[in-house]
Design a protein around this motif. Structure first.
Motif, mmCIF file in Angstrom:
data_model
loop_
_atom_site.group_PDB
_atom_site.id
_atom_site.type_symbol
_atom_site.label_atom_id
_atom_site.label_comp_id
_atom_site.label_asym_id
_atom_site.label_seq_id
_atom_site.Cartn_x
_atom_site.Cartn_y
_atom_site.Cartn_z
ATOM 1 N N THR A 71 0.867 -1.171 0.000
ATOM 2 C CA THR A 71 0.000 0.000 0.000
ATOM 3 C C THR A 71 0.907 1.225 0.000
ATOM 4 O O THR A 71 2.131 1.094 0.044
ATOM 5 C CB THR A 71 -0.966 -0.015 1.199
ATOM 6 N N GLN A 72 0.294 2.416 -0.085
ATOM 7 C CA GLN A 72 1.072 3.639 -0.255
ATOM 8 C C GLN A 72 1.168 4.436 1.039
ATOM 9 O O GLN A 72 0.423 4.209 1.991
ATOM 10 C CB GLN A 72 0.446 4.497 -1.359
ATOM 11 N N THR A 73 2.096 5.392 1.032
ATOM 12 C CA THR A 73 2.291 6.265 2.185
ATOM 13 C C THR A 73 1.636 7.625 1.929
ATOM 14 O O THR A 73 0.546 7.895 2.420
ATOM 15 C CB THR A 73 3.791 6.433 2.486
ATOM 16 N N THR A 74 2.262 8.456 1.131
ATOM 17 C CA THR A 74 1.768 9.825 0.924
ATOM 18 C C THR A 74 0.663 9.898 -0.116
ATOM 19 O O THR A 74 -0.404 10.475 0.123
ATOM 20 C CB THR A 74 2.923 10.749 0.506
ATOM 21 N N TYR A 75 0.936 9.345 -1.287
ATOM 22 C CA TYR A 75 -0.021 9.421 -2.391
ATOM 23 C C TYR A 75 -0.836 8.125 -2.410
ATOM 24 O O TYR A 75 -0.327 7.085 -2.809
ATOM 25 C CB TYR A 75 0.709 9.617 -3.714
ATOM 26 N N GLY A 310 0.985 -1.515 6.744
ATOM 27 C CA GLY A 310 0.142 -0.346 6.859
ATOM 28 C C GLY A 310 -1.280 -0.661 6.444
ATOM 29 O O GLY A 310 -1.518 -1.592 5.671
ATOM 30 N N VAL A 311 -2.228 0.127 6.931
ATOM 31 C CA VAL A 311 -3.636 -0.070 6.604
ATOM 32 C C VAL A 311 -3.814 0.076 5.098
ATOM 33 O O VAL A 311 -3.432 1.103 4.518
ATOM 34 C CB VAL A 311 -4.526 0.943 7.344
ATOM 35 N N TYR A 312 -4.399 -0.947 4.473
ATOM 36 C CA TYR A 312 -4.492 -0.913 3.013
ATOM 37 C C TYR A 312 -5.409 0.229 2.553
ATOM 38 O O TYR A 312 -6.560 0.326 2.968
ATOM 39 C CB TYR A 312 -4.997 -2.226 2.411
ATOM 40 N N GLY A 313 -4.853 1.070 1.661
ATOM 41 C CA GLY A 313 -5.616 2.191 1.123
ATOM 42 C C GLY A 313 -5.900 3.265 2.137
ATOM 43 O O GLY A 313 -6.771 4.120 1.916
ATOM 44 N N GLY A 314 -5.178 3.273 3.248
ATOM 45 C CA GLY A 314 -5.406 4.252 4.296
ATOM 46 C C GLY A 314 -4.441 5.416 4.216
ATOM 47 O O GLY A 314 -3.325 5.297 3.695
ATOM 48 N N ALA A 315 -4.860 6.542 4.741
ATOM 49 C CA ALA A 315 -3.995 7.714 4.811
ATOM 50 C C ALA A 315 -3.158 7.663 6.080
ATOM 51 O O ALA A 315 -3.519 7.012 7.062
ATOM 52 C CB ALA A 315 -4.851 8.982 4.793
ATOM 53 N N GLY A 316 -2.020 8.342 6.047
ATOM 54 C CA GLY A 316 -1.204 8.476 7.246
ATOM 55 C C GLY A 316 -0.281 7.326 7.538
ATOM 56 O O GLY A 316 0.217 7.208 8.668
ATOM 57 N N ASN A 317 -0.020 6.468 6.556
ATOM 58 C CA ASN A 317 0.938 5.367 6.755
ATOM 59 C C ASN A 317 2.357 5.912 6.607
ATOM 60 O O ASN A 317 2.809 6.180 5.494
ATOM 61 C CB ASN A 317 0.703 4.264 5.721
ATOM 62 N N ALA A 318 3.043 6.088 7.696
ATOM 63 C CA ALA A 318 4.403 6.632 7.652
ATOM 64 C C ALA A 318 5.399 5.544 7.260
ATOM 65 O O ALA A 318 5.392 4.446 7.834
ATOM 66 C CB ALA A 318 4.774 7.231 9.003
ATOM 67 N N TYR A 319 6.268 5.835 6.335
ATOM 68 C CA TYR A 319 7.218 4.857 5.791
ATOM 69 C C TYR A 319 8.046 4.201 6.896
ATOM 70 O O TYR A 319 8.256 2.986 6.884
ATOM 71 C CB TYR A 319 8.126 5.548 4.782
#
Length: 479
Positions: A71-75, A310-319
């Protein structure tokens, strides 16, 4: 006087011809080739295909996210199942049609035009067979992403608004083409040569196995919607001979030096985008539920407490707070897998279970898991422990779940296969994006431009498949 006049006319004519010759010469590009040897077109198309399958750039490829491996972090648009933000469908469309299929079409025309001095008939037949196999792979990839797509008119430069064709019909057509390609291969003759054939080093027997393994995949995709054709394709593939070990894998050898490095290296290291990617909690939880030792080979051990997604598709996942990709998979020369022995064994297990071929489903199932462990370098003791778990032991009564889950786990870093087979087999049920509650898509959206520049055909295609929507199922996905 008459003689003088004729002389003047002659001189003027000669000057005019000379000027015309000079003008034509000025139109000749002496630095760039006007004709390209088909072997270079073949190599170029092959590399582009390998790059498409290996690429992690979310402007070009979403499959590692949509398979929930990362999943992604910022974008977070792409892991939130939004392909329109960067028109990823358009990027894939352009690459497959213009950089792969068009190059293969030109290579095919070039091969057919070769005289006997440059290639024997057997060599030309092998070259055409190799081209057809890559064409079939590319067409299947398009259909398995979008559904109905332009086919017969697609590569005709005079048809700027190509009609879309029925996905099932395209499958039948490419199945015929693949059968023809396989039968035309002669292991006693060469093809494009070892330098041009970066996939198998001009080993025609290996190409025959690759073609048969691809035929097996085509057949199994059709198992729920066209049992007769599926049976024909699968039994034919097995009779020809499919992959028998990891040594047979269709693995593209990227270089350790630019510009021919693995595209994941380009994106993660050269472009410094690795910090956009973290392990997803969905897949980490799957691996932990099976006590799967491959977790240490898939991801980096950068978190002291263990592997954390990190939470899949969630915002705020810090690397820094989550597990990262194992650096091994984005080294410059890490191979790009087009198809592997592991997938073949899972298909064979399913084919036996469905009664398409004879044999023992459990044997193929165990072979598939074993080959995955061997590919990733996991030890024999860990393999034995894993196979002994009740959650892993094969169960014919629940074969879809057993094969589906294990195939999904083994398809890590082959995002398209993981995403596609999870839809077909219905295991696992992939994650809903946390940010917007969008469920995992069944297909990609058509390119944005298609609704503008090819509106009539786009609208007809969208209507035919049930709407150009993420939730629209592909024709083979009937469960």
């Amino acid at each position: 006087m008459k003689k003088i006049y004729l002389f003047i006319v002659l001189i003027v004519s000669m000057i005019a011809v000379s000027c015309e010759d000079d003008i034509h010469k000025r139109n000749i590009d002496n630095k760039n080739a006007s004709e390209v040897d088909p072997q270079y077109l073949f190599s170029y198309a092959m590399e582009n295909l390998a790059r498409q399958m290996a690429d992690a750039d979310y402007n070009q490829n979403l499959d590692r996210f949509w398979a929930n491996y990362f999943t992604q972090t910022t974008y977070i648009q792409e892991s939130s199942y939004d392909p329109t933000n960067r028109d990823v469908g358009g990027s894939i469309w352009d690459n497959i049609y213009t950089e792969i299929l068009m190059e293969l079409k030109d290579a095919k025309a070039g091969v057919r035009a070769l005289d006997a001095i440059k290639a024997t008939e057997a060599e030309k037949a092998n070259q055409l067979g190799m081209i057809k196999i890559l064409e079939v792979y590319s067409w299947q990839y398009l259909v398995d992403n979008f559904g109905n797509v332009p086919y017969g008119d697609a590569l005709d430069i005079h048809k700027t608004n190509p009609a879309y064709e029925d996905a099932a019909t395209i499958y039948s057509a490419i199945a015929d083409s693949l059968t023809s390609a396989i039968s035309g291969l002669d292991a006693g003759a060469s093809g494009f040569g070892a330098d041009a054939d970066i996939l198998f080093g001009d080993d025609i027997a290996a190409w025959k196995k690759f073609g048969a393994s691809l035929q097996l995949k085509l057949g199994m995709r059709l198992a729920d919607v066209n049992a007769s054709l599926a049976s024909t394709l699968v039994t034919g593939a097995v009779a020809t001979g499919v992959f028998e070990s990891n040594a047979d894998n269709a693995a593209f050898a990227f270089s350790s030096s630019e510009p021919y490095v693995n595209p994941m290296y380009n994106y993660f290291v050269t472009d410094s985008r690795n910090s956009d990617f973290i392990a997803s909690d969905f897949f980490i939880n799957v691996l932990k539920s099976y006590a799967d030792p491959r977790i240490a080979f898939y991801y980096d051990d950068n978190i002291a407490a263990g592997y954390v997604g990190g939470v899949y598709g969630g915002a705020g996942n810090a690397y820094a707070n989550f597990s990262h990709a194992n650096p091994k998979i984005y080294t410059p020369d890490y191979p790009g897998i087009l198809m592997d022995y592991t997938a073949v064994e899972f298909f064979l297990a399913e084919a036996v279970q469905r009664g398409i071929i004879s044999g023992d489903a459990n044997t193929h199932y165990v072979n598939a898991i074993t080959s995955s462990f061997e590919f990733w370098g996991v030890g024999a003791a860990d393999l034995a422990t894993y196979l002994a778990q009740p959650s892993v032991v094969y169960d014919a009564a629940n074969w879809k779940e057993k094969i589906g889950m294990q195939k999904y786990i083994a398809s890590f870093n082959q995002g398209h296969e993981g995403w596609t087979e999870a839809k077909r087999l219905d295991f696992p049920t992939l994650a809903v994006a946390a940010s917007n509650k969008v469920p995992n898509p069944n297909r990609l959206l058509y390119p944005t431009d298609e609704s503008l520049v090819n509106a009539a055909n786009y609208n007809a295609a969208a209507s035919a498949i049930g709407g150009d929507e993420l939730a629209t199922k592909l024709f083979w996905d009937v469960n």
